[in-house]
Design a protein around this motif. Structure first.
Motif, PDB file in Angstrom:
ATOM      1  N   ALA A 147       9.617   7.360   4.765  1.00  0.00           N
ATOM      2  CA  ALA A 147      10.254   7.867   3.393  1.00  0.00           C
ATOM      3  C   ALA A 147      10.180   6.757   2.432  1.00  0.00           C
ATOM      4  N   GLY A 148       9.441   5.783   2.895  1.00  0.00           N
ATOM      5  CA  GLY A 148       9.202   4.619   1.865  1.00  0.00           C
ATOM      6  C   GLY A 148       7.971   5.171   0.984  1.00  0.00           C
ATOM      7  N   GLU A 149       7.762   4.404  -0.176  1.00  0.00           N
ATOM      8  CA  GLU A 149       6.813   4.665  -1.004  1.00  0.00           C
ATOM      9  C   GLU A 149       5.324   4.589  -0.411  1.00  0.00           C
ATOM     10  N   ILE A 150       4.933   3.400   0.323  1.00  0.00           N
ATOM     11  CA  ILE A 150       3.752   3.409   0.652  1.00  0.00           C
ATOM     12  C   ILE A 150       3.678   4.447   1.799  1.00  0.00           C
ATOM     13  N   PRO A 151       4.294   4.537   2.859  1.00  0.00           N
ATOM     14  CA  PRO A 151       4.108   5.723   3.803  1.00  0.00           C
ATOM     15  C   PRO A 151       3.908   7.177   3.180  1.00  0.00           C
ATOM     16  N   ALA A 152       4.837   7.400   2.117  1.00  0.00           N
ATOM     17  CA  ALA A 152       4.892   8.665   1.456  1.00  0.00           C
ATOM     18  C   ALA A 152       3.591   8.792   0.812  1.00  0.00           C
ATOM     19  N   ALA A 153       3.184   7.946   0.159  1.00  0.00           N
ATOM     20  CA  ALA A 153       1.565   7.800  -0.386  1.00  0.00           C
ATOM     21  C   ALA A 153       0.633   8.212   0.737  1.00  0.00           C
ATOM     22  N   LEU A 154       0.716   7.861   1.710  1.00  0.00           N
ATOM     23  CA  LEU A 154      -0.235   7.976   2.878  1.00  0.00           C
ATOM     24  C   LEU A 154      -0.103   9.092   3.536  1.00  0.00           C
ATOM     25  N   LEU A 155       1.065   9.476   3.376  1.00  0.00           N
ATOM     26  CA  LEU A 155       1.351  11.210   4.002  1.00  0.00           C
ATOM     27  C   LEU A 155       0.831  12.122   3.202  1.00  0.00           C
ATOM     28  N   ARG A 156       0.505  11.759   1.748  1.00  0.00           N
ATOM     29  CA  ARG A 156      -0.095  12.766   0.640  1.00  0.00           C
ATOM     30  C   ARG A 156      -1.387  12.519   0.773  1.00  0.00           C
ATOM     31  N   GLY A 157      -1.992  11.723   1.437  1.00  0.00           N
ATOM     32  CA  GLY A 157      -3.538  11.310   1.677  1.00  0.00           C
ATOM     33  C   GLY A 157      -3.916  10.576   0.453  1.00  0.00           C
ATOM     34  N   GLN A 158      -3.000   9.679  -0.416  1.00  0.00           N
ATOM     35  CA  GLN A 158      -3.225   8.954  -1.307  1.00  0.00           C
ATOM     36  C   GLN A 158      -3.157   7.300  -0.864  1.00  0.00           C
ATOM     37  N   GLU A 159      -4.479   7.050  -0.253  1.00  0.00           N
ATOM     38  CA  GLU A 159      -4.577   6.010   0.281  1.00  0.00           C
ATOM     39  C   GLU A 159      -4.752   4.574  -0.776  1.00  0.00           C
ATOM     40  N   GLU A 160      -5.555   5.020  -1.832  1.00  0.00           N
ATOM     41  CA  GLU A 160      -5.535   4.118  -2.912  1.00  0.00           C
ATOM     42  C   GLU A 160      -4.248   3.669  -3.576  1.00  0.00           C
ATOM     43  N   LYS A 161      -3.318   4.803  -3.736  1.00  0.00           N
ATOM     44  CA  LYS A 161      -2.106   4.279  -4.364  1.00  0.00           C
ATOM     45  C   LYS A 161      -1.309   3.598  -3.272  1.00  0.00           C
ATOM     46  N   ALA A 162      -1.473   4.044  -2.076  1.00  0.00           N
ATOM     47  CA  ALA A 162      -0.560   3.198  -0.897  1.00  0.00           C
ATOM     48  C   ALA A 162      -1.260   1.760  -1.034  1.00  0.00           C
ATOM     49  N   GLU A 163      -2.343   1.376  -1.184  1.00  0.00           N
ATOM     50  CA  GLU A 163      -2.990   0.193  -1.268  1.00  0.00           C
ATOM     51  C   GLU A 163      -2.318  -0.437  -2.375  1.00  0.00           C
ATOM     52  N   SER A 164      -2.405  -0.001  -3.542  1.00  0.00           N
ATOM     53  CA  SER A 164      -1.981  -0.482  -4.840  1.00  0.00           C
ATOM     54  C   SER A 164      -0.406  -0.889  -4.734  1.00  0.00           C
ATOM     55  N   LEU A 165       0.384   0.190  -4.092  1.00  0.00           N
ATOM     56  CA  LEU A 165       1.743  -0.180  -3.909  1.00  0.00           C
ATOM     57  C   LEU A 165       2.070  -1.402  -2.948  1.00  0.00           C
ATOM     58  N   ALA A 166       1.341  -1.335  -1.825  1.00  0.00           N
ATOM     59  CA  ALA A 166       1.590  -2.560  -1.101  1.00  0.00           C
ATOM     60  C   ALA A 166       0.999  -3.970  -1.592  1.00  0.00           C
TER      61      ALA A 166
END
Length: 185
Positions: A147-166
């Motif tokens: 339920a974290g921002e980064i895992p949620a982005a990854l679950l939606r297939g948004q790898e670039e967003k997850a990396e940006s958040l990290a």
């Protein structure tokens, strides 16, 4: 709680919910601390959802049993501003685990949780990235569960967003104060 073996003698749980995490935690504080002692854990954290109601009892119990208490909270992060009472991509909040590194961190954690209730409440007590920037001193952040921002982005297939958040969290907290959380499900 997982039973300990010889290779896990220095293992410490940093994401732990107690009976104060309504509908998500069942561990009684004293029982939890006794189990940590039985498993030879040198420390254990408390990170209840959106609240710090159990930290005093936890601190006293941990000290009584010779366990280092790590005070924390799994806070809720608003998708945008804490003042916006809306959801984005179906999410009204994300999780982030915050641990107090020292007295300043403990005071900042109290301030964050208080602001979550007084300024950001929308279904749950929420803070935002502005709050985190204002009260980051003495805090160690973990990326949280699914339920974290980064895992949620990854679950939606948004790898670039997850990396940006990290990268954003890494820049905000620094390399010694932000960690990616791994859970064995």
């Amino acid at each position: 709680m997982i039973e300990n073996n010889k290779n896990e003698e220095n293992f410490v749980h940093l994401h732990v919910h107690t009976e104060y995490s309504l509908l998500d935690g069942a561990s009684r504080i004293d029982t939890l601390v006794q189990k940590a002692k039985q498993l030879n854990m040198p420390a254990i954290a408390i990170t209840d959802h959106g609240s710090m109601y159990g930290v005093i009892d936890f601190y006293k119990s941990a000290k009584k049993h010779g366990i280092k208490p790590i005070i924390g909270c799994e806070v809720y992060i608003a998708p945008k501003s804490r003042h916006e009472k809306s959801a984005i991509e179906g999410e009204s909040s994300y999780h982030l685990v915050l641990l107090a590194e020292n007295q300043i961190g403990y005071q900042n954690l109290i301030a964050l949780v208080s602001k979550a209730y007084s300024e950001g409440f929308y279904y749950k007590p929420r803070i935002d990235h502005e709050n985190l920037a204002d009260y980051k001193e003495g805090i160690i952040a973990l990326s949280a569960c699914l339920a974290g921002e980064i895992p949620a982005a990854l679950l939606r297939g948004q790898e670039e967003k997850a990396e940006s958040l990290a990268r954003e969290y890494l820049e905000l907290f620094g390399p010694e104060h932000f960690y990616m959380e791994l859970q064995d499900h």
